[in-house]
Design an enzyme around this catalytic site. Structure first.
Site, PDB file in Angstrom:
ATOM      1  N   LEU A  69      -3.738  -0.052   2.826  1.00 54.04           N
ATOM      2  CA  LEU A  69      -3.185   0.824   3.843  1.00 54.04           C
ATOM      3  C   LEU A  69      -3.705   2.245   3.662  1.00 54.04           C
ATOM      4  O   LEU A  69      -3.934   2.963   4.652  1.00 54.04           O
ATOM      5  CB  LEU A  69      -1.652   0.811   3.777  1.00 54.04           C
ATOM      6  CG  LEU A  69      -0.953   1.625   4.865  1.00 54.04           C
ATOM      7  CD1 LEU A  69      -1.254   1.067   6.240  1.00 54.04           C
ATOM      8  CD2 LEU A  69       0.548   1.665   4.618  1.00 54.04           C
ATOM      9  N   TYR A  70      -3.894   2.678   2.425  1.00 50.61           N
ATOM     10  CA  TYR A  70      -4.483   3.999   2.181  1.00 50.61           C
ATOM     11  C   TYR A  70      -5.814   4.132   2.909  1.00 50.61           C
ATOM     12  O   TYR A  70      -6.045   5.101   3.651  1.00 50.61           O
ATOM     13  CB  TYR A  70      -4.674   4.210   0.681  1.00 50.61           C
ATOM     14  CG  TYR A  70      -5.564   5.374   0.331  1.00 50.61           C
ATOM     15  CD1 TYR A  70      -5.176   6.673   0.626  1.00 50.61           C
ATOM     16  CD2 TYR A  70      -6.791   5.179  -0.300  1.00 50.61           C
ATOM     17  CE1 TYR A  70      -5.994   7.751   0.301  1.00 50.61           C
ATOM     18  CE2 TYR A  70      -7.606   6.242  -0.632  1.00 50.61           C
ATOM     19  CZ  TYR A  70      -7.209   7.532  -0.324  1.00 50.61           C
ATOM     20  OH  TYR A  70      -8.013   8.597  -0.643  1.00 50.61           O
ATOM     21  N   ALA A  71      -6.698   3.158   2.720  1.00 45.34           N
ATOM     22  CA  ALA A  71      -7.996   3.206   3.378  1.00 45.34           C
ATOM     23  C   ALA A  71      -7.852   3.166   4.892  1.00 45.34           C
ATOM     24  O   ALA A  71      -8.577   3.850   5.625  1.00 45.34           O
ATOM     25  CB  ALA A  71      -8.865   2.046   2.897  1.00 45.34           C
TER      26      ALA A  71
END
Length: 354
Positions: A151-153
């Site tokens: 999700l960060y990416a």
């Protein structure tokens, strides 16, 4: 020129703010001092910046839309370097909502501030993690980046697309910078080099994932800062051409640029991937300690290798990261022992530090 640096008490933001101040610019440093890691380190960075001429500190959460608009209205920055974000690949598996708040809502509020009071250039942090499931090496900004694995990416890739939309609609020059495994003095405690150093000095095992069959494009902080400043001075040129008709497109659109917006994406990395076990060996040499390796399987969302193609960065700015890993690790270790003290011996001055 007044420059707004968001995340100024963070690792990269702190170094960028110092470099801007060193070249005589006025810097507004924004940070919310989130306790993602020990706030005392952030406070120490902030104290360093406050002692320098030309620096003003603003404590504000980017999710405060009204506060962000007021900040832009008051200071009218000519350059915005947006480095505030919820960082960390692994933490996104534990607390995903933090990434939505900071990386999406916070970034949108920065874009709205830029729309209301346009700077000459918005430079913002992306990440090598956007390459996700890509297997073509080295990673090039001309490759697609549509298969993020965390999700960060995904939030960082969304930032790139949000910036493109604003650049097209309002003519705001925007450049995204995909950082590759940044390390160096004043680094984040959750990053591998910091964690390894702390554990090795304490005689504790270090967790080595994928049994050490990993390679990373380690990039020293000074090389990151040089790239950020060089790009900041070169905003993408305005685009006057209309959207080309489908029949007139000779080839697919280039993900690194845009025919309809003043927009660009660049990698900033060393361009030299290093095996993780070789990095650990350099750290062992610098510390004079042999690591106790706890070999683990690959973590969810992780990739075995990163490798930056920095051809465009060098062609655009003449800037090429140069710090060898051995040199960078030695500098990091020297800072770590000075700031935190060495548990194997006396801790000169440690009691007086924040």
């Amino acid at each position: 020129m007044t420059t707004l640096v968001t995340g100024a008490a963070g690792f990269i933001g702190f170094h960028v703010a110092r470099a801007l101040l060193a070249r005589g610019e006025t810097v507004i440093g924004l940070d919310n001092f989130t306790p993602y890691y020990d706030v005392r380190l952030k406070e120490a960075r902030a104290a360093d910046l406050r002692a320098r001429a030309g620096y003003s500190e603003v404590r504000l959460d980017l999710t405060d839309a009204g506060g962000v608009l007021d900040l832009f209205a008051t200071h009218r920055p000519g350059l915005v370097v947006h480095l505030a974000a919820q960082a960390g690949v692994r933490y996104s598996l534990e607390n995903p909502r933090a990434y939505l708040d900071s990386n999406l809502i916070g970034f949108f509020n920065v874009l709205e501030g830029c729309r209301a009071h346009p700077p000459g250039h918005l430079v913002y942090a992306s990440t090598s993690s956007v390459y996700g499931a890509n297997t073509a090496q080295p990673f090039s900004p001309h490759h697609g980046a549509d298969h993020p694995m965390t999700l960060y990416a995904a939030t960082k890739r969304a930032n790139e697309m949000m910036a493109h939309a604003q650049a097209h609609l309002y003519g705001l020059p925007c450049t995204g910078l995909r950082f590759f495994t940044v390390y160096g003095p004043w680094g984040r405690p959750d990053m591998a080099l910091f964690r390894f150093t702390r554990a090795m000095l304490a005689g504790e095992p270090i967790q080595v994932f994928n049994a050490g069959r990993m390679a990373r494009d380690f990039t020293y902080i000074d090389d990151i800062v040089a790239g950020v400043l060089a790009i900041a001075d070169r905003p993408p040129a305005p685009v006057a051409a209309p959207v080309p008709a489908v029949a007139d497109r000779a080839a697919p659109l280039d993900p690194a640029t845009s025919p309809v917006a003043p927009f660009a994406v660049h990698n900033i990395g060393s361009g030299r991937p290093v095996a993780l076990l070789d990095c650990i060996a350099l750290l062992e040499r610098a510390l004079g300690v042999e690591a106790i390796k706890d070999l683990r399987p690959m973590q969810p969302g992780d990739v075995p290798e990163t490798w930056a193609d920095v051809t465009d960065l060098t062609a655009t700015t003449g800037c090429a990261p140069q710090t060898p890993l051995e040199t960078g690790i030695a500098r990091f270790v020297a800072w770590y022992l000075d700031y935190h003290g060495d548990p194997r011996g006396p801790e000169p001055g440690a009691a007086d530090r924040p």
